[in-house]
Design an enzyme around this catalytic site. Structure first.
Site, PDB file in Angstrom:
ATOM      1  N   TYR A   1      10.835   4.000   1.478  1.00  0.00           N
ATOM      2  CA  TYR A   1      11.675   2.968   2.098  1.00  0.00           C
ATOM      3  C   TYR A   1      13.150   3.052   1.691  1.00  0.00           C
ATOM      4  CZ  TYR A   1       7.946   0.634   4.532  1.00  0.00           C
ATOM      5  OH  TYR A   1       6.943   0.355   5.426  1.00  0.00           O
TER       6      TYR A   1
ATOM      7  N   ASP B   1       0.801  -1.222   0.000  1.00  0.00           N
ATOM      8  CA  ASP B   1       0.000   0.000   0.000  1.00  0.00           C
ATOM      9  C   ASP B   1       0.837   1.277   0.000  1.00  0.00           C
ATOM     10  OD1 ASP B   1       0.983   0.268   2.568  1.00  0.00           O
ATOM     11  OD2 ASP B   1      -0.851  -0.416   3.534  1.00  0.00           O
TER      12      ASP B   1
END
Ligand code: NAD
Ligand code: G6P
Ligand code: MN
Length: 440
Positions: free
Chosen positions: A263, A170
């Site tokens: 990330y 997501d």
């Protein structure tokens, strides 16, 4: 209109209520006849399930609702399995995060040694659920959120190549919602190009429906603020998430031609991340004191009052994404969505056997990949290193190989040396007894 049967695996997950609320919102465009929660922890699941039962009875009494720990009951007569299990639960996540930190290394749920440790636990759990599904409902689709999605995807590619599983994340949608807010438009109006691995990717184009290039305006904002912007009903609202969205500024600076996934900070700024992490209170502690308490107390509140009127359950991007995906498969909507899929040439100059995250068109027969062409040297170099880590973890799991897992840790960009990799590995083996296959 056809009506569908859904099983949520990891019924006791903090994300289960959100998905159910979202399904309820979509009853006109995606009607459900049957909804079942499945978990291997009966006590944890029953709190969520009892509350969801009350909610469903009030808002959609026509849906046959049940919950169980019995695989046959859970996976028989199912069209979609929505999976979000966490093998070892938050107690093990806490160890994944704290053990590397002892050695000054990033401790994260899905990146670096923590993600590797979690991967070694998840593979078996996901294969088990996939096998139940294929035994009892061979035509069903499994939509899998269970992390670390990159490693789980590689494991299912290797070990269940013909399975009807689609692995998803997501985070790109979460970022695209932010992009849309920055631009003052709806995320449904964004048309993007994106390539990478899971939790390791880049946008190369962001346009609106008329084909206008939105990158210049976005870049101007990201250069100053990253993706940091306040939005309502947000699963990424904690202070630590704000910091992650802000840090995107520095990740972006390394390659101003693209817009990065959040990330990447763990790989490009591991020293910064370690300096800014409290080794005694990591993200697992924040989640246990935050989301887990909030969701479970909202559930207990519903059970006590016997009603879910003004309940505390929240819907978010996580829920909307998986419901949109199921609907696209069910009704052939041909929506463009980012999925984690076998590369096979979609990224031209990259390992065809890699599981990559790219845009796909989703319809009733599954997905069609949209080729992303050739990628630049910088990203290609990073991705080759990271995909090798992921492949080595899966090989280590299959072969029970200590050597390969040591290589995987050594190769991770978050780990400074083979010596430190070995120390972390030996601690992780000790902590994961009973969860990992035995390594020789
Ligand atoms: P959670 O611990 O609240 O829920 C996980 C549930 O899975 C628990 O109830 C646990 O008992 C159950 N479980 C563990 N092993 C199982 C097994 N073998 N069979 C059946 N059930 C099992 O965790 P959470 O924070 O709600 O997250 C759930 C999962 O979703 C995690 O894997 C998380 O990483 C993942 N997640 C993924 C994304 C993504 O972008 N892919 C986004 C959010 C969460
Ligand atoms: C994002 C990622 C997920 C991850 C989650 C962690 O949504 O895409 O893969 O599981 O963040 O969030 P948490 O709040 O549990 O740290
Ligand atoms: Mn994710």
């Amino acid at each position: 209109m056809k009506q569908f049967s859904i099983t949520v695996a990891g019924g006791g997950s903090t994300f289960t209520p959100g998905i159910i609320m979202m399904l309820l919102d979509h009853q006109e465009s995606f009607p459900i006849r049957k909804l079942c929660l499945y978990d291997n922890d009966a006590d944890r699941q029953s709190v969520i399930a009892e509350a969801c039962g009350i909610l469903l009875k009030e808002r959609a009494p026509q849906i046959a609702f049940s919950y169980t720990t019995d695989p046959e009951a859970a996976f028989t007569d199912v069209d979609f399995v929505m999976a979000h299990i966490r093998v070892g639960k938050y107690a093990m996540r806490e160890k994944d995060e704290k053990i590397p930190m002892k050695y000054g290394v990033v401790g994260q749920e899905t990146c670096g040694p923590g993600g590797i440790a979690y991967g070694m636990r998840s593979i078996g759990g996901i294969l088990e659920i996939l096998d139940y599904m294929e035994t009892y409902s061979p035509k069903a689709w499994m939509l899998n959120y269970s992390n670390p999605a990159a490693i789980v995807a590689e494991a299912t590619r290797r070990l269940r190549p013909d399975s009807r599983i689609i692995n998803i994340c997501d985070m790109p949608l979460g970022i695209m919602v932010r992009m849309a807010r920055i631009l003052g438009i709806s995320e449904k109006d964004l048309d993007v190009s994106y390539f990478g691995l899971n939790h390791f990717g880049w946008w190369t184009a962001v346009k609106d429906r008329e084909g206008r290039d939105l990158m210049p305006q976005l870049k101007k904002y990201v250069k100053e603020n990253g993706y940091d912007i306040n939005i309502e009903e947000d699963q990424h609202a904690d202070q630590s998430w704000h910091e992650t969205f802000r840090k995107v500024r520095d990740v972006y600076a390394v390659d101003p031609d693209t817009l990065p996934n959040t990330y990447l900070k763990y790989y490009l700024y591991p020293d910064y991340v370690v300096e800014h992490t409290d080794p005694n209170y990591t993200r697992a502690n924040q989640v246990m004191d935050g989301r887990e308490k909030k969701v479970f107390s909202a559930a207990r509140d519903i059970i006590e009052k016997g009603t879910a009127e003004d309940c505390g359950f929240m819907k978010d991007d996580h829920a909307s994404y998986i419901v949109d995906l199921a609907r696209a498969l069910a009704f052939n909507t041909k929506e463009k969505m980012l999925l984690i899929v076998p590369n096979e040439g979609a990224i031209e100059n990259f390992d065809p056997t890699a599981m990559v995250e790219i845009p796909c068109i989703v319809g009733k027969d599954g997905y069609e990949k949209i080729a992303q062409g050739r990628i630049p040297q910088f990203q290609k170099g990073l991705m080759e290193q990271q995909v090798s880590v992921e492949k080595l973890v899966v090989e280590a799991w299959i072969e029970g190989s200590y050597q390969k897992l040591w290589q995987a840790l050594t190769l991770s960009k978050t780990v400074p040396s083979a010596g430190i990799a070995k120390k972390i590995l030996d601690d992780l083996i000790e902590a994961n007894k009973g969860y990992w296959p035995e390594l020789k």
